[in-house]
Design a protein around this motif. Structure first.
Motif, PDB file in Angstrom:
ATOM      1  N   ASP A   1       0.832  -1.192   0.000  1.00  0.00           N
ATOM      2  CA  ASP A   1       0.000   0.000   0.000  1.00  0.00           C
ATOM      3  C   ASP A   1       0.876   1.255   0.000  1.00  0.00           C
ATOM      4  OD1 ASP A   1      -2.201   1.717   0.273  1.00  0.00           O
ATOM      5  OD2 ASP A   1      -2.099   1.639   2.463  1.00  0.00           O
ATOM      6  N   LYS A   2       1.910   1.235   0.840  1.00  0.00           N
ATOM      7  CA  LYS A   2       2.825   2.381   0.915  1.00  0.00           C
ATOM      8  C   LYS A   2       4.108   1.998   0.180  1.00  0.00           C
ATOM      9  CE  LYS A   2       0.881   4.214   5.193  1.00  0.00           C
ATOM     10  NZ  LYS A   2      -0.352   3.450   5.040  1.00  0.00           N
ATOM     11  N   THR A   3       4.346   2.667  -0.931  1.00  0.00           N
ATOM     12  CA  THR A   3       5.466   2.276  -1.786  1.00  0.00           C
ATOM     13  C   THR A   3       5.950   3.473  -2.594  1.00  0.00           C
ATOM     14  OG1 THR A   3       6.193   0.633  -3.407  1.00  0.00           O
ATOM     15  CG2 THR A   3       4.009   1.561  -3.746  1.00  0.00           C
ATOM     16  N   THR A   4       7.027   3.280  -3.321  1.00  0.00           N
ATOM     17  CA  THR A   4       7.499   4.293  -4.255  1.00  0.00           C
ATOM     18  C   THR A   4       7.030   3.915  -5.657  1.00  0.00           C
ATOM     19  OG1 THR A   4       9.582   3.074  -4.470  1.00  0.00           O
ATOM     20  CG2 THR A   4       9.530   4.881  -2.884  1.00  0.00           C
ATOM     21  N   TYR A   5       7.007   4.880  -6.556  1.00  0.00           N
ATOM     22  CA  TYR A   5       6.532   4.641  -7.918  1.00  0.00           C
ATOM     23  C   TYR A   5       7.625   4.986  -8.921  1.00  0.00           C
ATOM     24  CZ  TYR A   5       2.017   4.371  -5.635  1.00  0.00           C
ATOM     25  OH  TYR A   5       0.984   4.004  -4.815  1.00  0.00           O
ATOM     26  N   PRO A   6       7.649   4.285 -10.072  1.00  0.00           N
ATOM     27  CA  PRO A   6       6.717   3.226 -10.447  1.00  0.00           C
ATOM     28  C   PRO A   6       6.994   1.906  -9.730  1.00  0.00           C
ATOM     29  CG  PRO A   6       8.395   3.449 -12.129  1.00  0.00           C
ATOM     30  CD  PRO A   6       8.647   4.543 -11.130  1.00  0.00           C
TER      31      PRO A   6
ATOM     32  N   SER B   1       1.320  -4.442 -18.648  1.00  0.00           N
ATOM     33  CA  SER B   1       0.689  -3.131 -18.531  1.00  0.00           C
ATOM     34  C   SER B   1       1.096  -2.231 -19.682  1.00  0.00           C
ATOM     35  CB  SER B   1       1.112  -2.479 -17.207  1.00  0.00           C
ATOM     36  OG  SER B   1       0.655  -1.139 -17.133  1.00  0.00           O
ATOM     37  N   VAL B   2       0.237  -1.253 -19.940  1.00  0.00           N
ATOM     38  CA  VAL B   2       0.623  -0.164 -20.831  1.00  0.00           C
ATOM     39  C   VAL B   2       1.702   0.661 -20.119  1.00  0.00           C
ATOM     40  CG1 VAL B   2      -1.635  -0.101 -21.946  1.00  0.00           C
ATOM     41  CG2 VAL B   2      -1.210   1.363 -19.949  1.00  0.00           C
ATOM     42  N   ALA B   3       2.300   1.593 -20.830  1.00  0.00           N
ATOM     43  CA  ALA B   3       3.400   2.386 -20.280  1.00  0.00           C
ATOM     44  C   ALA B   3       2.925   3.352 -19.197  1.00  0.00           C
ATOM     45  CB  ALA B   3       4.080   3.167 -21.406  1.00  0.00           C
ATOM     46  N   GLU B   4       3.866   3.824 -18.403  1.00  0.00           N
ATOM     47  CA  GLU B   4       3.547   4.790 -17.345  1.00  0.00           C
ATOM     48  C   GLU B   4       2.869   6.032 -17.910  1.00  0.00           C
ATOM     49  OE1 GLU B   4       7.117   5.499 -14.872  1.00  0.00           O
ATOM     50  OE2 GLU B   4       7.821   3.610 -15.749  1.00  0.00           O
ATOM     51  N   GLU B   5       3.339   6.487 -19.072  1.00  0.00           N
ATOM     52  CA  GLU B   5       2.776   7.715 -19.647  1.00  0.00           C
ATOM     53  C   GLU B   5       1.358   7.517 -20.191  1.00  0.00           C
ATOM     54  OE1 GLU B   5       5.839   6.152 -22.745  1.00  0.00           O
ATOM     55  OE2 GLU B   5       5.672   6.325 -20.555  1.00  0.00           O
TER      56      GLU B   5
ATOM     57  N   THR C   1       0.901   3.460 -10.150  1.00  0.00           N
ATOM     58  CA  THR C   1       1.722   3.434 -11.371  1.00  0.00           C
ATOM     59  C   THR C   1       2.696   2.249 -11.393  1.00  0.00           C
ATOM     60  OG1 THR C   1       1.712   5.841 -11.143  1.00  0.00           O
ATOM     61  CG2 THR C   1       3.069   4.899 -12.902  1.00  0.00           C
ATOM     62  N   ALA C   2       2.584   1.444 -12.445  1.00  0.00           N
ATOM     63  CA  ALA C   2       3.442   0.262 -12.591  1.00  0.00           C
ATOM     64  C   ALA C   2       4.371   0.432 -13.795  1.00  0.00           C
ATOM     65  CB  ALA C   2       2.590  -0.987 -12.771  1.00  0.00           C
ATOM     66  N   SER C   3       5.554  -0.129 -13.693  1.00  0.00           N
ATOM     67  CA  SER C   3       6.526  -0.089 -14.786  1.00  0.00           C
ATOM     68  C   SER C   3       6.355  -1.313 -15.684  1.00  0.00           C
ATOM     69  CB  SER C   3       7.950  -0.081 -14.217  1.00  0.00           C
ATOM     70  OG  SER C   3       8.886  -0.308 -15.253  1.00  0.00           O
ATOM     71  N   ASN C   4       6.335  -1.084 -16.997  1.00  0.00           N
ATOM     72  CA  ASN C   4       6.321  -2.227 -17.927  1.00  0.00           C
ATOM     73  C   ASN C   4       7.680  -2.394 -18.614  1.00  0.00           C
ATOM     74  OD1 ASN C   4       6.384  -0.271 -19.928  1.00  0.00           O
ATOM     75  ND2 ASN C   4       4.623  -1.047 -21.064  1.00  0.00           N
ATOM     76  N   ALA C   5       8.740  -1.879 -17.947  1.00  0.00           N
ATOM     77  CA  ALA C   5      10.083  -1.933 -18.542  1.00  0.00           C
ATOM     78  C   ALA C   5      10.530  -3.369 -18.800  1.00  0.00           C
ATOM     79  CB  ALA C   5      11.081  -1.227 -17.629  1.00  0.00           C
ATOM     80  N   LYS C   6      10.223  -4.283 -17.874  1.00  0.00           N
ATOM     81  CA  LYS C   6      10.637  -5.679 -18.052  1.00  0.00           C
ATOM     82  C   LYS C   6       9.914  -6.301 -19.250  1.00  0.00           C
ATOM     83  CE  LYS C   6      11.034 -10.031 -15.486  1.00  0.00           C
ATOM     84  NZ  LYS C   6      10.819 -10.693 -14.178  1.00  0.00           N
ATOM     85  N   LEU C   7       8.624  -6.056 -19.372  1.00  0.00           N
ATOM     86  CA  LEU C   7       7.862  -6.556 -20.525  1.00  0.00           C
ATOM     87  C   LEU C   7       8.460  -6.014 -21.821  1.00  0.00           C
ATOM     88  CD1 LEU C   7       5.359  -7.946 -21.819  1.00  0.00           C
ATOM     89  CD2 LEU C   7       4.139  -5.778 -21.466  1.00  0.00           C
ATOM     90  N   ARG C   8       8.801  -4.734 -21.823  1.00  0.00           N
ATOM     91  CA  ARG C   8       9.339  -4.109 -23.040  1.00  0.00           C
ATOM     92  C   ARG C   8      10.707  -4.666 -23.416  1.00  0.00           C
ATOM     93  NH1 ARG C   8       5.625  -3.015 -26.328  1.00  0.00           N
ATOM     94  NH2 ARG C   8       4.318  -1.204 -25.922  1.00  0.00           N
ATOM     95  N   ARG C   9      11.456  -5.157 -22.436  1.00  0.00           N
ATOM     96  CA  ARG C   9      12.735  -5.810 -22.779  1.00  0.00           C
ATOM     97  C   ARG C   9      12.484  -7.074 -23.597  1.00  0.00           C
ATOM     98  NH1 ARG C   9      14.244  -4.169 -17.538  1.00  0.00           N
ATOM     99  NH2 ARG C   9      14.033  -6.238 -16.594  1.00  0.00           N
ATOM    100  N   TYR C  10      11.398  -7.751 -23.304  1.00  0.00           N
ATOM    101  CA  TYR C  10      11.030  -8.961 -24.056  1.00  0.00           C
ATOM    102  C   TYR C  10      10.295  -8.620 -25.353  1.00  0.00           C
ATOM    103  CZ  TYR C  10      12.144 -12.327 -20.331  1.00  0.00           C
ATOM    104  OH  TYR C  10      12.785 -13.119 -19.411  1.00  0.00           O
ATOM    105  N   LEU C  11       9.374  -7.692 -25.278  1.00  0.00           N
ATOM    106  CA  LEU C  11       8.492  -7.383 -26.415  1.00  0.00           C
ATOM    107  C   LEU C  11       8.508  -5.882 -26.708  1.00  0.00           C
ATOM    108  CD1 LEU C  11       5.388  -9.604 -25.491  1.00  0.00           C
ATOM    109  CD2 LEU C  11       7.084 -10.083 -27.257  1.00  0.00           C
ATOM    110  N   PRO C  12       9.617  -5.379 -27.260  1.00  0.00           N
ATOM    111  CA  PRO C  12       9.706  -3.926 -27.497  1.00  0.00           C
ATOM    112  C   PRO C  12       8.687  -3.412 -28.504  1.00  0.00           C
ATOM    113  CG  PRO C  12      11.574  -5.083 -28.496  1.00  0.00           C
ATOM    114  CD  PRO C  12      10.846  -6.086 -27.656  1.00  0.00           C
ATOM    115  N   ASP C  13       8.205  -4.283 -29.372  1.00  0.00           N
ATOM    116  CA  ASP C  13       7.327  -3.823 -30.462  1.00  0.00           C
ATOM    117  C   ASP C  13       5.855  -4.161 -30.253  1.00  0.00           C
ATOM    118  OD1 ASP C  13       9.565  -2.850 -31.846  1.00  0.00           O
ATOM    119  OD2 ASP C  13       9.982  -4.853 -32.647  1.00  0.00           O
ATOM    120  N   PHE C  14       5.494  -4.715 -29.096  1.00  0.00           N
ATOM    121  CA  PHE C  14       4.077  -5.060 -28.884  1.00  0.00           C
ATOM    122  C   PHE C  14       3.233  -3.781 -28.901  1.00  0.00           C
ATOM    123  CE2 PHE C  14       0.244  -5.878 -26.413  1.00  0.00           C
ATOM    124  CZ  PHE C  14      -0.179  -7.093 -26.934  1.00  0.00           C
ATOM    125  N   THR C  15       2.150  -3.807 -29.663  1.00  0.00           N
ATOM    126  CA  THR C  15       1.279  -2.629 -29.776  1.00  0.00           C
ATOM    127  C   THR C  15       0.024  -2.825 -28.931  1.00  0.00           C
ATOM    128  OG1 THR C  15       2.057  -2.294 -32.040  1.00  0.00           O
ATOM    129  CG2 THR C  15       0.057  -1.122 -31.393  1.00  0.00           C
TER     130      THR C  15
END
Length: 324
Positions: free
Chosen positions: A123-128, A246-250, A286-300
């Protein structure tokens, strides 16, 4: 290794197969050519087995003899039911998850991909938020029973790998929406509940009353995108560590912006009232999808407005069968 598993025929058992995510996976498999030659996909619903019961779980596994499992089934409810019955949600979900994972182990299932929830994060955390932070502190008080039960899937996955070398893993989607969702105004997912509420207001010629200020921000993922990603994870993702889907933070949007997208999709011209006497809940997750993007940089990902339009169209066309 991955290519060997990918080319061998799979018999995939999907628990919770009649829900929002299960229906999305079924669509991807049957309508989008996601099924490979020789594969068999079985989509279970509560009519097939009560997975809280170990005997029924065992029987359905023996009947279908899966090589792979996508585990979506869970006991879920609205916010207020969770707050009232945290013990029930804890115990039932621990039983469901243990029954599915242990039966998969006993019957030699090659791989299990379980679906967690973003509410498991502290519940109490830093973002993303990222995948390493799941166990860094207690989850939100409102549904701690459900959240802890879901966290235990990650603990069990690590233990099955450590003790038996099993590749059981988990994915963590952010806020999911789409066809076949629960559109109930009291306990449905936020977008789907708002779609139903706006539709009723348009029919009645009344304003839409939105709980809270509309300022909380969320990352919404269209269910068909999630279905495609889970199928990819079953075939290709070899880590035991969970993966945020997840979609990107932005791409995080406010509830207020989402409500206006729904109004546009339903051609609702009435007034939208934000009831600030009601709680906003968590302002962001807010969640980071950086790990997903390392695997699938082009997923739309499906753009949110387009996903909302398709969900609204489905809801209107299938109003008689939709869960309202």
């Amino acid at each position: 290794m991955a290519s060997e598993r990918k080319t061998a025929p799979m018999r995939v058992l999907v628990t919770g197969g009649s829900g929002l995510v299960g229906k999305a996976i079924e669509h991807a498999v049957q309508q989008e050519g996601g099924k490979l030659e020789g594969e068999e996909w079985i989509f279970l619903s509560t009519k097939d087995a009560n997975l809280v019961d170990v005997g029924q779980t065992r029987a359905v596994f023996e009947k279908h003899r899966p090589t792979h499992v996508i585990h979506l089934a869970a006991k879920v409810g609205g916010l207020f039911l969770h707050m009232k019955e945290n013990l029930h949600f804890l115990r039932d979900n621990i039983k469901i998850n243990d029954n599915v994972l242990q039966t998969a182990h006993e019957m030699g299932v090659t791989k299990v991909v379980s679906c967690l929830s973003s509410c498991i994060f502290p519940d109490k955390t830093t973002y993303p938020i990222d995948e390493t932070m799941i166990h860094n502190g207690p989850p939100h008080d409102s549904n701690f029973g459900y959240s802890h039960a879901k966290r235990m899937i990650d603990v069990q996955n690590r233990a099955y790998f450590q003790q038996f070398g099993h590749r059981y893993t988990a994915v963590i989607p952010t806020n999911v929406f789409g066809p076949y969702d629960n559109f109930n105004i009291e306990n449905g997912h936020v977008l789907s509940a708002l779609i139903n509420k706006t539709h009723k207001a348009k029919t009645a010629g009344t304003p839409v009353n939105v709980c809270g200020s509309g300022s909380p921000r969320r990352q919404f993922i269209y269910s068909l995108d999630l279905g495609r990603l889970i199928i990819w994870a079953l075939r290709e993702y070899d880590e035991i560590e969970p993966l945020i889907l997840s979609v990107a933070e932005e791409d995080e949007v406010s509830i207020k912006d989402a409500v206006h997208m729904i109004a546009d999709a339903l051609d609702f011209k009435g007034k939208v009232h934000f009831d600030t006497s009601m709680s906003d809940g968590q302002l962001k997750k807010t969640a980071s999808n950086a790990k997903l993007r390392r695997y699938l940089p082009d997923f739309t990902f499906t753009p949110l407005q387009k996903g909302i339009q398709m969900t609204c169209d489905w809801f209107i066309a299938n109003y008689d069968i939709a869960r309202t």
